[in-house]
Write an enzyme that holds these catalytic residues in place. Structure first.
Site, PDB file in Angstrom:
ATOM      1  N   LEU A 186      -8.372   0.997  44.020  1.00  0.00           N
ATOM      2  CA  LEU A 186      -8.924   2.339  43.963  1.00  0.00           C
ATOM      3  C   LEU A 186      -9.905   2.553  45.099  1.00  0.00           C
ATOM      4  O   LEU A 186     -10.388   1.624  45.725  1.00  0.00           O
ATOM      5  CB  LEU A 186      -9.643   2.549  42.623  1.00  0.00           C
ATOM      6  CG  LEU A 186      -8.763   2.493  41.395  1.00  0.00           C
ATOM      7  CD1 LEU A 186      -9.622   2.599  40.159  1.00  0.00           C
ATOM      8  CD2 LEU A 186      -7.760   3.612  41.400  1.00  0.00           C
ATOM      9  N   ASP A 187     -10.224   3.822  45.321  1.00  0.00           N
ATOM     10  CA  ASP A 187     -11.111   4.242  46.398  1.00  0.00           C
ATOM     11  C   ASP A 187     -12.540   4.271  45.874  1.00  0.00           C
ATOM     12  O   ASP A 187     -12.779   4.178  44.680  1.00  0.00           O
ATOM     13  CB  ASP A 187     -10.662   5.648  46.816  1.00  0.00           C
ATOM     14  CG  ASP A 187     -11.056   5.931  48.241  1.00  0.00           C
ATOM     15  OD1 ASP A 187     -10.832   7.064  48.692  1.00  0.00           O
ATOM     16  OD2 ASP A 187     -11.608   5.023  48.879  1.00  0.00           O
ATOM     17  N   SER A 188     -13.509   4.458  46.785  1.00  0.00           N
ATOM     18  CA  SER A 188     -14.890   4.619  46.320  1.00  0.00           C
ATOM     19  C   SER A 188     -15.053   5.943  45.593  1.00  0.00           C
ATOM     20  O   SER A 188     -15.820   6.046  44.614  1.00  0.00           O
ATOM     21  CB  SER A 188     -15.869   4.527  47.485  1.00  0.00           C
ATOM     22  OG  SER A 188     -15.584   5.528  48.440  1.00  0.00           O
TER      23      SER A 188
ATOM     24  N   ASP B 237     -12.668   7.316  43.835  1.00  0.00           N
ATOM     25  CA  ASP B 237     -12.063   7.077  42.520  1.00  0.00           C
ATOM     26  C   ASP B 237     -13.070   6.413  41.603  1.00  0.00           C
ATOM     27  O   ASP B 237     -13.144   6.721  40.409  1.00  0.00           O
ATOM     28  CB  ASP B 237     -10.838   6.175  42.657  1.00  0.00           C
ATOM     29  CG  ASP B 237      -9.702   6.879  43.350  1.00  0.00           C
ATOM     30  OD1 ASP B 237      -8.946   6.205  44.066  1.00  0.00           O
ATOM     31  OD2 ASP B 237      -9.591   8.098  43.164  1.00  0.00           O
TER      32      ASP B 237
END
Lengths: 128, 156
Positions: B110-112, B114
């Site tokens: 996941l992204d930051s 997210d």
């Protein structure tokens, strides 16, 4: 010049500059996260208030796209300026100084797409 | 002043229990002294309370205890179940690969941003604000459970 001393690097490769808000990259990233939280909470209210014809999901994806577009930036001052512009947009959206058309401009619905492949460019014509 | 309030409470309680038990002289005697003096009132209530308790036990139990409204108490298992349930609902997370110890960025990819969305979902689920300085450090469901348990004073 305390603020200049805070931004001076060890090798002296970067210029000594006065920071806008945040002194290092972590603080700038924190500001970005706070802005994202504010936008995320505000998007459902926007879709309801302006009676937009898009779903909340599409609006949140558009917010994500706007943030990801500037993902590559590393200069804290540039990040601060982008956060300031984002905050201005947020304020205008919350206080309903914008209208439906201004918000839908993010979606580029009425602009003509530039042709990508050879044949479309060929059909469009050559206008030097 | 407190005695006046108590007298009014006992009057209403006595009236309701009188309706339930079908009327009793002793109960009506309790209802009679409206704003009686401190000592006499307490004597009457003590005497009558025992008699009333014997007669209509079921109604008295419901009438004499205070009832407050509150959520069910949190335990570590319930916190963990709710956190995993919210994470499974998130569409960018693969429910099969989700473990309690899986890292958001490394294991789940996941992204930051997210991760920010996940922390906001936890805020909405548990109903209290998680500041960004703490929220950026929570990188796995176990961290989230531990943080919520710390904030809500839940311990084994």
């Amino acid at each position: 010049m305390a603020s200049n001393a805070a931004t001076r690097t060890a090798a002296g490769a970067a210029r000594v500059v006065k920071p806008l808000f945040s002194r290092d990259l972590d603080e700038a990233k924190r500001r970005v996260r706070e802005l994202y939280r504010a936008w995320y909470r505000e998007v459902p209210n926007t879709v309801a208030l302006f009676q937009l014809d898009i779903s909340t999901r599409q609006a949140k994806d558009k917010v994500r796209e706007m943030f990801v577009k500037n993902k590559h930036v590393t200069d804290p001052r540039v990040i601060d300026m982008l956060v300031i512009k984002g905050k201005m947009e947020l304020e205008e959206t919350i206080k309903v100084w914008k209208q439906k058309t201004h918000i839908m401009r993010y979606f580029h619905e009425t602009e003509n797409q530039r042709p990508a492949d050879f044949l479309s460019r060929f059909y469009q014509g050559h206008h030097p | 002043m407190a005695s006046r309030v108590l007298a009014q409470c006992v009057r209403t309680l006595a009236r309701s229990s009188a309706r339930v038990s079908g009327g009793n002289l002793a109960v009506r005697a309790v209802a009679a002294p409206g704003s009686a003096s401190h000592r006499s009132f307490s004597v009457i209530s003590n005497a009558e309370r025992s008699r009333v308790l014997e007669q209509s036990r079921v109604s008295i139990v419901s009438v004499w205890c205070r009832q407050y409204g509150d959520l069910p108490p949190l335990t570590l298992e319930t916190i963990r179940d709710r956190v995993m349930y919210v994470l499974k609902l998130y569409d960018k997370v693969n429910p099969e690969k989700l473990q309690t110890t899986s890292h958001f960025m490394k294991d789940l990819g996941l992204d930051s941003l997210d991760q920010v969305e996940i922390i906001m979902a936890m805020e909405d689920e548990f109903g209290f604000e998680i500041p960004d300085a703490d929220g950026e450090k929570l990188m796995s469901p176990a961290d989230v459970v531990q943080y919520i348990a710390d904030k809500k004073d839940v311990y084994e």
